[in-house]
Design a protein around this motif. Sequence first.
Motif, short mmCIF file in Angstrom:
data_model
loop_
_atom_site.label_atom_id
_atom_site.label_comp_id
_atom_site.label_asym_id
_atom_site.label_seq_id
_atom_site.Cartn_x
_atom_site.Cartn_y
_atom_site.Cartn_z
N THR A 58 11.60 4.67 -22.20
CA THR A 58 12.90 4.72 -22.49
C THR A 58 13.14 4.09 -23.68
O THR A 58 12.35 3.20 -24.21
N VAL A 59 14.40 4.57 -24.23
CA VAL A 59 14.95 3.72 -25.60
C VAL A 59 16.13 3.11 -25.08
O VAL A 59 16.91 3.97 -24.50
N VAL A 60 16.59 2.10 -25.51
CA VAL A 60 17.56 1.25 -25.22
C VAL A 60 18.62 1.47 -26.26
O VAL A 60 18.26 0.68 -27.50
N ASP A 61 19.82 1.77 -26.00
CA ASP A 61 20.89 1.57 -27.36
C ASP A 61 21.87 0.41 -27.04
O ASP A 61 22.81 0.35 -25.92
N LEU A 62 21.55 -0.64 -27.71
CA LEU A 62 22.49 -1.99 -27.44
C LEU A 62 23.38 -1.92 -28.44
O LEU A 62 24.25 -2.88 -28.54
N ILE A 63 23.69 -1.21 -29.46
CA ILE A 63 24.46 -1.15 -30.51
C ILE A 63 25.95 -0.66 -30.13
O ILE A 63 26.83 -1.18 -30.70
N SER A 64 25.94 0.68 -29.80
CA SER A 64 27.08 1.37 -29.45
C SER A 64 27.98 0.69 -28.35
O SER A 64 27.39 -0.01 -27.46
N VAL A 65 29.30 1.22 -28.26
CA VAL A 65 30.23 0.61 -27.31
C VAL A 65 30.36 1.46 -25.99
O VAL A 65 31.37 1.48 -25.34
N MET A 66 29.30 2.26 -25.75
CA MET A 66 29.60 3.25 -24.69
C MET A 66 29.40 2.49 -23.46
O MET A 66 29.02 1.02 -23.48
N ARG A 67 29.94 3.04 -22.48
CA ARG A 67 29.84 2.43 -20.92
C ARG A 67 28.97 3.07 -20.11
O ARG A 67 28.59 4.24 -20.34
N GLY A 68 28.50 2.34 -19.29
CA GLY A 68 27.25 3.06 -18.28
C GLY A 68 26.15 2.59 -18.48
O GLY A 68 25.82 1.53 -19.66
N PRO A 69 25.00 3.36 -18.16
CA PRO A 69 23.66 2.81 -18.69
C PRO A 69 23.31 3.10 -20.06
O PRO A 69 23.70 4.22 -20.68
N ARG A 70 22.85 2.11 -20.57
CA ARG A 70 22.28 2.08 -21.88
C ARG A 70 20.83 2.62 -22.28
O ARG A 70 20.24 2.72 -23.44
N ALA A 71 20.07 2.62 -21.13
CA ALA A 71 18.76 3.27 -21.37
C ALA A 71 18.57 4.86 -21.39
O ALA A 71 19.17 5.34 -20.47
N PHE A 72 18.04 5.45 -22.37
CA PHE A 72 17.81 6.80 -22.44
C PHE A 72 16.42 7.21 -22.37
O PHE A 72 15.46 6.58 -23.10
N PRO A 73 16.11 8.28 -21.28
CA PRO A 73 14.70 8.69 -21.09
C PRO A 73 14.09 9.29 -22.30
O PRO A 73 14.72 10.07 -23.06
N LEU A 74 12.75 9.27 -22.45
CA LEU A 74 12.09 10.03 -23.51
C LEU A 74 11.30 11.13 -22.72
O LEU A 74 10.25 11.49 -23.12
N TYR A 75 11.51 11.45 -21.66
CA TYR A 75 11.00 12.27 -21.15
C TYR A 75 12.14 13.36 -20.25
O TYR A 75 13.20 12.96 -20.01
#
Length: 93
Positions: free
Chosen positions: A41-58
Amino acid sequence: YTPRTLFPYTTLFRSQVVSTLSAYLAVPLHYPIQCLGSRSTVVDLISVMRGPRAFPLYGKGVDRYRFDYGVFLLNKNIEQVRAPFKVVHLLSS
């Protein structure tokens, strides 16, 4: 094998290479990669989104938009690793 069936494997390979290169070259990534083999997974720690911040690479068994955004973040990491060395990408027509 077709390019479509190999795409998940190339994405996982790219994530491993980017993660290793960033550590070797001392280039911190804006979007940290968690290399977990076929569940990376790749983690988005920068944006201000809500919810899970880990995005799958599969792509199997996950929402398509989450996978697409994960690949987008991986490409941003690739740009970040290339930038200090002024590596350019030439597209063939």
